[in-house]
Design a protein around this motif. Structure first.
Motif, mmCIF file in Angstrom:
data_model
loop_
_atom_site.group_PDB
_atom_site.id
_atom_site.type_symbol
_atom_site.label_atom_id
_atom_site.label_comp_id
_atom_site.label_asym_id
_atom_site.label_seq_id
_atom_site.Cartn_x
_atom_site.Cartn_y
_atom_site.Cartn_z
ATOM 1 N N PRO A 147 0.831 -1.214 0.000
ATOM 2 C CA PRO A 147 0.000 0.000 0.000
ATOM 3 C C PRO A 147 0.860 1.257 0.000
ATOM 4 C CG PRO A 147 -0.315 -1.288 2.034
ATOM 5 C CD PRO A 147 0.671 -2.026 1.205
ATOM 6 N N ARG A 148 0.384 2.306 -0.658
ATOM 7 C CA ARG A 148 1.126 3.566 -0.681
ATOM 8 C C ARG A 148 0.800 4.433 0.531
ATOM 9 N NH1 ARG A 148 3.630 4.760 -5.248
ATOM 10 N NH2 ARG A 148 3.494 6.982 -4.853
ATOM 11 N N GLY A 149 -0.355 4.161 1.165
ATOM 12 C CA GLY A 149 -0.697 4.879 2.383
ATOM 13 C C GLY A 149 -1.151 6.300 2.160
ATOM 14 N N GLU A 150 -1.502 6.603 0.923
ATOM 15 C CA GLU A 150 -1.856 7.999 0.630
ATOM 16 C C GLU A 150 -3.147 8.433 1.331
ATOM 17 O OE1 GLU A 150 -1.754 7.958 -3.575
ATOM 18 O OE2 GLU A 150 0.392 8.378 -3.648
ATOM 19 N N GLU A 151 -4.051 7.449 1.559
ATOM 20 C CA GLU A 151 -5.343 7.828 2.130
ATOM 21 C C GLU A 151 -5.198 8.421 3.525
ATOM 22 O OE1 GLU A 151 -4.254 4.876 1.454
ATOM 23 O OE2 GLU A 151 -5.008 3.308 2.773
ATOM 24 N N TYR A 152 -4.125 8.081 4.247
ATOM 25 C CA TYR A 152 -3.977 8.676 5.569
ATOM 26 C C TYR A 152 -2.767 9.600 5.683
ATOM 27 C CZ TYR A 152 -1.528 4.179 5.763
ATOM 28 O OH TYR A 152 -0.779 3.084 5.467
ATOM 29 N N SER A 153 -1.894 9.586 4.679
ATOM 30 C CA SER A 153 -0.709 10.435 4.836
ATOM 31 C C SER A 153 -0.818 11.753 4.074
ATOM 32 C CB SER A 153 0.548 9.695 4.390
ATOM 33 O OG SER A 153 0.421 9.315 3.055
ATOM 34 N N ARG A 154 -1.764 11.819 3.133
ATOM 35 C CA ARG A 154 -1.812 13.036 2.309
ATOM 36 C C ARG A 154 -3.005 13.932 2.630
ATOM 37 N NH1 ARG A 154 1.734 11.507 -1.975
ATOM 38 N NH2 ARG A 154 3.509 10.901 -0.726
ATOM 39 N N SER A 155 -3.935 13.445 3.491
ATOM 40 C CA SER A 155 -5.104 14.294 3.752
ATOM 41 C C SER A 155 -4.944 14.939 5.119
ATOM 42 C CB SER A 155 -6.399 13.471 3.681
ATOM 43 O OG SER A 155 -6.594 12.752 4.834
ATOM 44 N N PHE A 156 -4.257 16.065 5.153
ATOM 45 C CA PHE A 156 -4.028 16.767 6.416
ATOM 46 C C PHE A 156 -5.373 17.139 7.030
ATOM 47 C CE2 PHE A 156 -0.208 17.145 4.022
ATOM 48 C CZ PHE A 156 0.776 16.926 4.955
ATOM 49 N N GLY A 157 -5.546 16.852 8.309
ATOM 50 C CA GLY A 157 -6.814 17.172 8.960
ATOM 51 C C GLY A 157 -7.789 16.016 8.920
ATOM 52 N N GLY A 158 -7.624 15.062 8.001
ATOM 53 C CA GLY A 158 -8.512 13.893 7.936
ATOM 54 C C GLY A 158 -8.042 12.821 8.899
ATOM 55 N N PRO A 159 -8.752 11.723 8.944
ATOM 56 C CA PRO A 159 -8.334 10.649 9.849
ATOM 57 C C PRO A 159 -6.945 10.119 9.478
ATOM 58 C CG PRO A 159 -10.136 9.916 8.409
ATOM 59 C CD PRO A 159 -9.936 11.373 8.159
ATOM 60 N N ASN A 160 -6.099 9.960 10.489
ATOM 61 C CA ASN A 160 -4.778 9.413 10.192
ATOM 62 C C ASN A 160 -4.816 7.886 10.303
ATOM 63 O OD1 ASN A 160 -4.639 8.751 12.878
ATOM 64 N ND2 ASN A 160 -2.924 10.099 13.370
ATOM 65 N N TRP A 161 -3.643 7.261 10.224
ATOM 66 C CA TRP A 161 -3.599 5.792 10.213
ATOM 67 C C TRP A 161 -4.236 5.220 11.480
ATOM 68 C CZ3 TRP A 161 -1.066 2.590 13.722
ATOM 69 C CH2 TRP A 161 -1.006 1.242 13.377
ATOM 70 N N LEU A 162 -3.918 5.830 12.633
ATOM 71 C CA LEU A 162 -4.442 5.303 13.896
ATOM 72 C C LEU A 162 -5.968 5.455 13.961
ATOM 73 C CD1 LEU A 162 -3.821 4.053 16.625
ATOM 74 C CD2 LEU A 162 -3.505 6.361 17.554
ATOM 75 N N ASP A 163 -6.481 6.600 13.531
ATOM 76 C CA ASP A 163 -7.940 6.803 13.535
ATOM 77 C C ASP A 163 -8.622 5.703 12.706
ATOM 78 O OD1 ASP A 163 -7.553 9.192 14.949
ATOM 79 O OD2 ASP A 163 -7.380 10.366 13.102
ATOM 80 N N ARG A 164 -8.035 5.444 11.571
ATOM 81 C CA ARG A 164 -8.626 4.439 10.680
ATOM 82 C C ARG A 164 -8.548 3.044 11.286
ATOM 83 N NH1 ARG A 164 -9.189 5.729 5.091
ATOM 84 N NH2 ARG A 164 -8.962 7.963 4.809
#
Ligand code: FAD
Length: 600
Positions: A147-164
Motif C-alpha cells: 500500500p502507498r498509504g496515501e489515504e492517511y498520509s496526504r489528507s491533512f486534517g482527515g483521519p490518520n492511520w491510527l484513527d482508521r
C-alpha cells in the motif's frame, strides 16, 4: 553435483514439461496424461477444482482434466529458474523434482511434478501437484504492490492511520465479512492472508491477550520443532530467535504479529454460537465481551479454535472418592506447587510426558500410567521430517514442495522415515521396552507424524522424560493393572496401592465436531461430519476447504500448517465473495476408489 548431471536433469525436465505444457495448453487431456505414470497421483489445491482433491490413476486423472481444462485454459507453463529441476530422494524414491508456474483463466498457479523413468524407459510423473497462488486482479499487497498509504498520509486534517485502525476494529458502522473464531496461530495466519486480499476480517479470542493460549501452557514448554519451519505468513521470525522457541516468547511474537499485520482482534470475547441465514447468505452469531452480548452478521466463519475440541473428561471407577486434586493437562500451567507430592499422570503422549518431566523437575514423585502403546522418537532425529526446510530453499518454495505430496506419497515417506529413525532410536526404545513401556511404529509403520494426522496424538518426541522413566526417576504403571481409584491413591489388581496426592489427566480432547455441535447445533454438525483425520479422497477431512455447510471453514494445526493452508481458505473466501464459486462441496471430478485403512 556435476554440471553433466544437472544438465541431464534439466533436459529430462524440459522435455517432460514441453509435452505436458503443449497438451494442457491445447486442452488435450488424453495427451496430457500420457506424461503421467499409470499409477500416478494428481493433487489439486484450488487450481483446477476449487477444492483440495487427490485423484489417483491415469484414467481418472484424464476424466478429471477432460472436465476442467476447457474452462480453465491452463497456459504459459514455465519451469522455475529459482528452483531448477533437481534429482532428489522423496519417500525413498529417486526422482527429478520439477517446480513450475502456469496461468489459468483464474490466475497465477504453481505446480510440482516428480518424474522418473518408468518401465518403458520414458520419463513420466509419479506425482503432480497444482496449486492456485493468486486470483488475477486480487493479488496480495506485498512487495511492489504494497500500500502507498496515501489515504492517511496526504489528507491533512482527515483521519490518520491510527484513527482508521481504531474505526476498523470497532465495527460500529459495518459488519466483518469474515469472523475468525480463535486467535491462535491459525486464526492469526488466515486473518493476515485475508487482509492482504482486502477481505474485512475480525478475530475473536476468548483469552485476555493474544498468545495466552501458549502462555497458559506449562512452564517449561518450548516448541518441539525448529524455528525455520514455524514462520507465520509475511513476517518470519528474526534470525536471532533460538532453534526451539520458548512458549512465552512465541506468545509475545503472536501479539506483535497481530499488531504489525493490522489484524482486527477482539480479545476477552467468546463466540457463543450462530446459525446461517440461507436467504441473506450471512450468519447470525452472538459473541460476549465481559457481560455485553453482541450480534454480528459475517458472511463467512472460519473456525480456528484448535485441532481438538473440549478436553476429554476422565471416567474411572472410584474417581469420585479421590481426596486429592484432579487436573486435566489443558489446565496445568506449572509444577511448582507439587514439590514433594505424589502425582500420578494418566496418559503417555507428548503432553503426559512433558507434564511428568516438569513435575519431576519441580520435586514431585511422579508415576505415569500407560493405556495403549505409543510411538517414541528422540526429538533431534525426528526433525528430519522437516528436512525440506533445510535444503536452502525459500520458505515459499519449501511449502510448495511439502504440498506436492499426495496421500500415497505421504504414507511411503513416513514409512521411510520410520525405517530411518530405527537406528538413532534403538537404544532408547530398548530401554523403554525393558521397563515395560509399550511402543510401536504406528498402524502401518508410518510413525509419529501420521498418528498426529490421523488422531492428533499417540506419540512422544523425547526431550528427556524417557530417560527419567528408564532410570526409574519417574515410575510407570499400566492402566490394565489398575483396579480403581482409591481415596488416597491407585488400587492395583494385585492389591498394592500407588500413593497419590494429585491426579493429572493428559488423555486428550474430543473431536472438533462435538464443538461444532455445541456452537451451531446438530444440523450443521451432521452436515459437516468428521473434522480432521483423512477423508475418502486422501485429504484431511473438512480442513482448509469448502465444507457441506455453506460459508463455514476450519483451520487448525501446527505452525507450518497454519502458515501454508491459511492461503487456501483465504483464496476460497475471496472467490466466493467475487461470485466465482458456489457454496458447499463441489462435485468431485473423480470419485476416488481408494482403500484407506481402518486407522485413517
Ligand atoms: C505441549 C504442546 C507442544 C506443541 N508443540 C508444537 C510445536 O513444536 N510445533 C507446532 O507446530 N505445534 C506444536 N503444538 C501443536 C499446535 O501448534 C497447537 O496445538 C496449536 O496451538 C494449534 O493452533 P491453533 O491456532 O489451531 O489452535 P489454538 O492454539 O488452540 O488456538 C485456538 C484459540 O481459539 C480460542 N477459542 C476457542 N474457542 C473459542 C470461542 N468459543 N470463542 C473465542 N475464542 C475461542 C482459544 O482460546 C485459543 O486461543 C504443540 C501443542 C502442545 C499442546
Amino acid at each position: 553435483m556435476s554440471s553433466d548431471l544437472e544438465s541431464s536433469e534439466m533436459t529430462f525436465a524440459a522435455e517432460w514439461m514441453k509435452e505436458f505444457a503443449a497438451a494442457m495448453t491445447a486442452g488435450d487431456a488424453r495427451a496430457a496424461v500420457a506424461v503421467m505414470e499409470v499409477d500416478s497421483h494428481w493433487r489439486d489445491l484450488l487450481a483446477f477444482t476449487w477444492h483440495l482433491y487427490t485423484v489417483s490413476g491415469r484414467e481418472k486423472i484424464e476424466r478429471a482434466w477432460e472436465r476442467t481444462l476447457p474452462d480453465l485454459q491452463p497456459r504459459d507453463f514455465q519451469i522455475s529458474a529459482v528452483n531448477p529441476p533437481r534429482r532428489v530422494v522423496r519417500a525413498g524414491l529417486d526422482i527429478i523434482e520439477v517446480d513450475f508456474a502456469f496461468e489459468t483463466e483464474v490466475g497465477e498457479c504453481s505446480g510440482v511434478a516428480r518424474i522418473r523413468e518408468d518401465a518403458s524407459g520414458a520419463m513420466r510423473a509419479w506425482t503432480l501437484m497444482t496449486n492456485l497462488e493468486e486470483i488475477r486482479g486480487h493479488e496480495e499487497h506485498v512487495g511492489a504492490r504494497r500500500p502507498r498509504g496515501e489515504e492517511y498520509s496526504r489528507s491533512f486534517g482527515g483521519p490518520n492511520w491510527l484513527d482508521r485502525r481504531e474505526a476498523a476494529v470497532r465495527y460500529a458502522d459495518h459488519e466483518p465479512e469474515v469472523l475468525v473464531i480463535g486467535g491462535g496461530q491459525c486464526g492469526l495466519a488466515v486473518a493476515a492472508r485475508l487482509g492482504q486480499i482486502d477481505v474485512d476480517t475480525l478475530i475473536i479470542e476468548r483469552n485476555e491477550r493474544i498468545g495466552d493460549n501458549w502462555r497458559n501452557r506449562y512452564h517449561s514448554l518450548t516448541l518441539h520443532n525448529q524455528t525455520w519451519v514455524n514462520h507465520l505468513p509475511y513476517l518470519p521470525f528474526p534470525e536471532t530467535f533460538p532453534v526451539y522457541i520458548p512458549k512465552d516468547k512465541l506468545a509475545n511474537w503472536f501479539e506483535l504479529y497481530a499488531e504489525a499485520m493490522e489484524l482486527n482482534v477482539w480479545t476477552g470475547t467468546e463466540f457463543l454460537g450462530g446459525s446461517f441465514d440461507e436467504d441473506a447468505g450471512r450468519w447470525n452469531v452472538t459473541v460476549r465481551t465481559e457481560d455485553v452480548v453482541r450480534t454480528l452478521h459475517p458472511a463467512h466463519i472460519v473456525m480456528a479454535a484448535g485441532v481438538s475440541g473440549r478436553a476429554t473428561q476422565p471416567d474411572m471407577p472410584g474417581l469420585n472418592e479421590f481426596e486429592g486434586s484432579v487436573t486435566h493437562a489443558a489446565n496445568f500451567t506449572s509444577g511448582a506447587a507439587y514439590q514433594g507430592r505424589n502425582v500420578v499422570v494418566f496418559g503417555t503422549g507428548n503432553s503426559g510426558h512433558d507434564l511428568a518431566q516438569e513435575l519431576h523437575a519441580s520435586g514431585a514423585n511422579v508415576t505415569m500410567v500407560q493405556r495403549g502403546s505409543i510411538t517414541v522418537s528422540n526429538v533431534e532425529p525426528s526433525q528430519v521430517i522437516y528436512s525440506i526446510y533445510g535444503e536452502g530453499l525459500s520458505t515459499a518454495i519449501a511449502d510448495r514442495l511439502v504440498l506436492a505430496s499426495p496421500y500415497d506419497a505421504i504414507v511411503l515417506g513416513f514409512q521411510e522415515l520410520t525405517r530411518w529413525l530405527q537406528e538413532p532410536n534403538q537404544e532408547l526404545i530398548d530401554g523403554l521396552n525393558q521397563i515395560g513401556m509399550l511402543t510401536d511404529d504406528g498402524h502401518d509403520q508410518t510413525g509419529f507424524q501420521m498418528k498426529y494426522m490421523r488422531r492428533g496424538g499417540g506419540y512422544y518426541l523425547n526431550v528427556g522424560c524417557s530417560e527419567l522413566l528408564i532410570n526409574g526417576d519417574v515410575e510407570l504403571i499400566h492402566r490394565g493393572d489398575i483396579e480403581r481409584i482409591a481415596s488416597q491413591g491407585i488400587q492395583m489388581h494385585d492389591g498394592t496401592v500407588v500413593d497419590a496426592d494429585d491426579l493429572m489427566f493428559a488423555i486428550g480432547y474430543e473431536n472438533q465436531s462435538e464443538m461444532v455441535r455445541g456452537l451451531f447445533g446438530d444440523a450443521v454438525a451432521d452436515r459437516v461430519g468428521k473434522i480432521w483425520g483423512w477423508d475418502e479422497g486422501g485429504e484431511v477431512a473438512n480442513m482448509w476447504k469448502r465444507t457441506s455447510q455453506p460459508n463455514l471453514y476450519f483451520h487448525a494445526g501446527s505452525l507450518a500448517q497454519g502458515r501454508i493452508l491459511s492461503k487456501h481458505i483465504a483464496l476460497l473466501i475471496k472467490a466466493r465473495q467475487l461470485g466465482m464459486i458456489e457454496a458447499g462441496v463441489p462435485e468431485r471430478p473423480d470419485v476416488a476408489e481408494r482403500a484407506l485403512t481402518a486407522a485413517d
